[in-house]
Design a protein around this motif. Structure first.
Motif, PDB file in Angstrom:
ATOM      1  N   ASP A  60     -13.984  41.489 -28.444  1.00 10.15           N
ATOM      2  CA  ASP A  60     -14.864  42.356 -28.993  1.00 10.15           C
ATOM      3  C   ASP A  60     -16.059  41.638 -29.578  1.00 10.15           C
ATOM      4  OD1 ASP A  60     -16.396  44.566 -29.858  1.00 10.15           O
ATOM      5  OD2 ASP A  60     -14.956  45.198 -31.297  1.00 10.15           O
ATOM      6  N   PRO A  61     -17.092  41.030 -29.044  1.00  8.29           N
ATOM      7  CA  PRO A  61     -18.042  40.288 -29.569  1.00  8.29           C
ATOM      8  C   PRO A  61     -19.056  40.959 -30.495  1.00  8.29           C
ATOM      9  CG  PRO A  61     -18.627  40.308 -27.170  1.00  8.29           C
ATOM     10  CD  PRO A  61     -17.292  41.135 -27.520  1.00  8.29           C
ATOM     11  N   ARG A  62     -19.425  40.388 -31.626  1.00  9.10           N
ATOM     12  CA  ARG A  62     -20.088  41.163 -32.743  1.00  9.10           C
ATOM     13  C   ARG A  62     -20.991  40.346 -33.459  1.00  9.10           C
ATOM     14  NH1 ARG A  62     -18.233  46.468 -34.682  1.00  9.10           N
ATOM     15  NH2 ARG A  62     -16.795  47.144 -33.142  1.00  9.10           N
ATOM     16  N   GLY A  63     -22.019  40.580 -34.111  1.00 11.06           N
ATOM     17  CA  GLY A  63     -22.718  39.622 -34.836  1.00 11.06           C
ATOM     18  C   GLY A  63     -21.968  39.193 -36.117  1.00 11.06           C
ATOM     19  N   GLY A  64     -22.229  38.127 -36.581  1.00 10.63           N
ATOM     20  CA  GLY A  64     -21.328  37.549 -37.583  1.00 10.63           C
ATOM     21  C   GLY A  64     -22.168  36.180 -38.262  1.00 10.63           C
ATOM     22  N   THR A  65     -21.454  35.692 -39.319  1.00  8.19           N
ATOM     23  CA  THR A  65     -21.885  34.544 -39.976  1.00  8.19           C
ATOM     24  C   THR A  65     -20.774  33.632 -40.191  1.00  8.19           C
ATOM     25  OG1 THR A  65     -23.395  35.874 -41.274  1.00  8.19           O
ATOM     26  CG2 THR A  65     -22.908  34.002 -42.067  1.00  8.19           C
ATOM     27  N   ASP A  66     -20.940  32.298 -39.988  1.00  6.21           N
ATOM     28  CA  ASP A  66     -20.277  31.329 -40.066  1.00  6.21           C
ATOM     29  C   ASP A  66     -20.073  30.684 -41.731  1.00  6.21           C
ATOM     30  OD1 ASP A  66     -22.473  29.498 -40.645  1.00  6.21           O
ATOM     31  OD2 ASP A  66     -22.065  28.329 -38.604  1.00  6.21           O
ATOM     32  N   ARG A  67     -19.201  29.943 -41.859  1.00  2.33           N
ATOM     33  CA  ARG A  67     -19.013  29.270 -43.424  1.00  2.33           C
ATOM     34  C   ARG A  67     -20.373  28.724 -43.856  1.00  2.33           C
ATOM     35  NH1 ARG A  67     -12.622  28.353 -42.623  1.00  2.33           N
ATOM     36  NH2 ARG A  67     -12.367  30.656 -42.459  1.00  2.33           N
ATOM     37  N   LYS A  68     -21.178  28.270 -43.269  1.00  3.53           N
ATOM     38  CA  LYS A  68     -22.300  27.606 -43.651  1.00  3.53           C
ATOM     39  C   LYS A  68     -23.515  28.714 -43.771  1.00  3.53           C
ATOM     40  CE  LYS A  68     -21.204  22.993 -41.799  1.00  3.53           C
ATOM     41  NZ  LYS A  68     -21.496  22.215 -40.879  1.00  3.53           N
ATOM     42  N   GLY A  69     -23.252  29.937 -43.447  1.00  6.87           N
ATOM     43  CA  GLY A  69     -24.227  30.989 -43.433  1.00  6.87           C
ATOM     44  C   GLY A  69     -25.005  30.949 -42.211  1.00  6.87           C
ATOM     45  N   GLN A  70     -25.009  30.337 -41.107  1.00  7.04           N
ATOM     46  CA  GLN A  70     -25.272  30.600 -40.085  1.00  7.04           C
ATOM     47  C   GLN A  70     -24.932  31.681 -39.259  1.00  7.04           C
ATOM     48  OE1 GLN A  70     -24.784  26.522 -38.029  1.00  7.04           O
ATOM     49  NE2 GLN A  70     -26.806  25.917 -38.884  1.00  7.04           N
ATOM     50  N   THR A  71     -26.111  32.387 -38.493  1.00  3.30           N
ATOM     51  CA  THR A  71     -25.540  33.589 -37.752  1.00  3.30           C
ATOM     52  C   THR A  71     -25.231  33.336 -36.378  1.00  3.30           C
ATOM     53  OG1 THR A  71     -27.817  34.015 -37.131  1.00  3.30           O
ATOM     54  CG2 THR A  71     -27.082  35.038 -39.089  1.00  3.30           C
ATOM     55  N   GLY A  72     -24.342  33.963 -35.932  1.00  2.80           N
ATOM     56  CA  GLY A  72     -23.647  33.821 -34.323  1.00  2.80           C
ATOM     57  C   GLY A  72     -22.996  35.044 -33.920  1.00  2.80           C
ATOM     58  N   ILE A  73     -22.320  34.752 -32.831  1.00  4.69           N
ATOM     59  CA  ILE A  73     -21.588  36.016 -32.255  1.00  4.69           C
ATOM     60  C   ILE A  73     -20.128  35.755 -32.619  1.00  4.69           C
ATOM     61  CG2 ILE A  73     -20.804  37.118 -30.139  1.00  4.69           C
ATOM     62  CD1 ILE A  73     -24.183  37.043 -30.778  1.00  4.69           C
ATOM     63  N   ARG A  74     -19.721  36.785 -33.462  1.00  2.00           N
ATOM     64  CA  ARG A  74     -18.214  36.468 -33.912  1.00  2.00           C
ATOM     65  C   ARG A  74     -17.429  36.951 -32.899  1.00  2.00           C
ATOM     66  NH1 ARG A  74     -17.045  40.442 -39.042  1.00  2.00           N
ATOM     67  NH2 ARG A  74     -15.230  39.741 -39.785  1.00  2.00           N
ATOM     68  N   ASP A  91     -10.358  37.593 -35.640  1.00  2.00           N
ATOM     69  CA  ASP A  91     -11.560  36.795 -35.778  1.00  2.00           C
ATOM     70  C   ASP A  91     -11.187  35.205 -35.431  1.00  2.00           C
ATOM     71  OD1 ASP A  91     -13.900  35.469 -36.121  1.00  2.00           O
ATOM     72  OD2 ASP A  91     -14.556  36.971 -37.748  1.00  2.00           O
ATOM     73  N   VAL A  92     -11.390  34.831 -34.325  1.00  2.00           N
ATOM     74  CA  VAL A  92     -11.225  33.445 -33.990  1.00  2.00           C
ATOM     75  C   VAL A  92     -12.339  32.371 -34.221  1.00  2.00           C
ATOM     76  CG1 VAL A  92      -9.303  33.924 -32.508  1.00  2.00           C
ATOM     77  CG2 VAL A  92     -11.748  33.449 -31.621  1.00  2.00           C
ATOM     78  N   GLY A  93     -13.631  32.972 -34.600  1.00  4.24           N
ATOM     79  CA  GLY A  93     -14.738  32.130 -34.938  1.00  4.24           C
ATOM     80  C   GLY A  93     -16.012  32.509 -34.573  1.00  4.24           C
ATOM     81  N   ILE A  94     -17.181  31.901 -34.561  1.00  2.76           N
ATOM     82  CA  ILE A  94     -18.402  32.315 -34.403  1.00  2.76           C
ATOM     83  C   ILE A  94     -19.006  31.377 -33.169  1.00  2.76           C
ATOM     84  CG2 ILE A  94     -20.829  32.244 -35.066  1.00  2.76           C
ATOM     85  CD1 ILE A  94     -19.331  34.482 -36.515  1.00  2.76           C
ATOM     86  N   THR A  99     -20.198  34.559 -24.483  1.00  2.00           N
ATOM     87  CA  THR A  99     -19.328  33.968 -23.690  1.00  2.00           C
ATOM     88  C   THR A  99     -17.922  33.905 -24.317  1.00  2.00           C
ATOM     89  OG1 THR A  99     -20.845  32.757 -22.359  1.00  2.00           O
ATOM     90  CG2 THR A  99     -18.673  32.345 -22.072  1.00  2.00           C
ATOM     91  N   PRO A 100     -16.998  34.743 -24.038  1.00  2.00           N
ATOM     92  CA  PRO A 100     -15.574  34.527 -24.667  1.00  2.00           C
ATOM     93  C   PRO A 100     -14.855  33.084 -24.567  1.00  2.00           C
ATOM     94  CG  PRO A 100     -15.491  36.384 -23.486  1.00  2.00           C
ATOM     95  CD  PRO A 100     -16.694  35.628 -22.912  1.00  2.00           C
ATOM     96  N   PRO A 101     -14.373  32.761 -25.655  1.00  2.00           N
ATOM     97  CA  PRO A 101     -13.729  31.392 -25.472  1.00  2.00           C
ATOM     98  C   PRO A 101     -12.566  31.371 -24.548  1.00  2.00           C
ATOM     99  CG  PRO A 101     -13.057  32.403 -27.701  1.00  2.00           C
ATOM    100  CD  PRO A 101     -14.246  33.211 -26.781  1.00  2.00           C
ATOM    101  N   GLN A 102     -12.110  30.162 -24.157  1.00  2.00           N
ATOM    102  CA  GLN A 102     -11.093  29.979 -23.305  1.00  2.00           C
ATOM    103  C   GLN A 102      -9.671  30.145 -23.817  1.00  2.00           C
ATOM    104  OE1 GLN A 102     -11.379  29.778 -19.635  1.00  2.00           O
ATOM    105  NE2 GLN A 102     -13.407  30.133 -20.426  1.00  2.00           N
ATOM    106  N   GLY A 144     -14.138  25.038 -29.890  1.00  2.00           N
ATOM    107  CA  GLY A 144     -15.652  25.337 -29.497  1.00  2.00           C
ATOM    108  C   GLY A 144     -16.514  26.318 -30.095  1.00  2.00           C
ATOM    109  N   LEU A 145     -15.795  26.815 -31.349  1.00  2.00           N
ATOM    110  CA  LEU A 145     -16.357  27.826 -32.107  1.00  2.00           C
ATOM    111  C   LEU A 145     -16.397  27.359 -33.568  1.00  2.00           C
ATOM    112  CD1 LEU A 145     -14.400  30.963 -30.810  1.00  2.00           C
ATOM    113  CD2 LEU A 145     -16.615  30.249 -30.104  1.00  2.00           C
ATOM    114  N   ARG A 146     -17.243  28.050 -34.457  1.00  2.00           N
ATOM    115  CA  ARG A 146     -17.359  27.572 -35.654  1.00  2.00           C
ATOM    116  C   ARG A 146     -16.597  28.713 -36.832  1.00  2.00           C
ATOM    117  NH1 ARG A 146     -22.431  28.407 -34.021  1.00  2.00           N
ATOM    118  NH2 ARG A 146     -23.024  29.955 -35.471  1.00  2.00           N
ATOM    119  N   ALA A 147     -16.132  28.161 -37.718  1.00  2.00           N
ATOM    120  CA  ALA A 147     -15.244  29.031 -38.671  1.00  2.00           C
ATOM    121  C   ALA A 147     -16.036  30.268 -39.183  1.00  2.00           C
ATOM    122  CB  ALA A 147     -14.729  28.372 -39.726  1.00  2.00           C
TER     123      ALA A 147
END
Length: 188
Positions: A60-74, A91-94, A99-102, A144-147
């Protein structure tokens, strides 16, 4: 309107107590057992926990923010944890795209937060609300993802004082209008 203003002041106190509880939960270091079924009690939100994702049922990809404040796909994995049950959301990362992670599953440690799908007001009023599932935000993202940024109790809005002032203001305006109407009627 005055009663609504007083009610909002009471809600303000309740919300402050809830935020204090959630902040206290976030400062606890001991792991708790991940709740098996919704709804998740407030005493478990923002606590550290771990679980085993046996298999990712869907992404279930959704909009989100990483721990540095950068936006991406959660990237939120709906995981199977046993033969039955509703499964868990993780929530495994941003990511930078949809594209879902492997990642196929495994042990995840993180923070329990309210899930992204909360019942609407209409669903709650009509009695059709399904208890909201919680979600575990992973401490370490999958490769491959950001926290993902971990929400906290301080993120909950507490604007009940503004609502109370608004209701008291409406009551004062209604009182002024009533006084003007009575004065006008008496002058006739």
């Amino acid at each position: 309107m005055v009663a609504l203003g007083v009610w909002q002041l009471q809600r303000k106190g309740e919300k402050e107590a809830l935020i204090a509880l959630l902040e206290r939960n976030g400062s606890m270091s001991a792991l708790v057992t991940y709740p098996k079924l919704p709804p998740v009690p407030d005493a478990m939100l923002f606590r550290k926990s771990s679980l085993v994702c046996l298999e990712v049922v869907r992404w279930d990809p959704r909009g989100g923010t990483d721990r540095k404040g950068q936006t991406g796909i959660r990237m939120i994995a709906d995981c199977r944890t046993g033969a039955e049950g509703p499964g868990v959301l993780v929530d495994v990362g941003i990511a930078d795209d949809f594209t879902p992670p492997q990642w196929k599953g495994g042990t995840v440690q993180g923070t329990i937060v309210p899930g992204p799908e909360q019942p609407t007001l209409i669903q709650r009023l009509t009695g059709k609300a399904v208890p909201a599932r919680a979600m575990l935000v992973a401490d370490a993202p999958v490769p491959g993802l950001r926290a993902s940024q971990v929400p906290s109790g301080a993120d909950l809005p507490n604007n009940h004082l503004a609502y109370a002032i608004q209701w008291f203001f409406f009551a004062a305006i209604a009182l002024i209008i009533y006084a003007l109407a009575v004065r006008r009627r008496l002058q006739r």
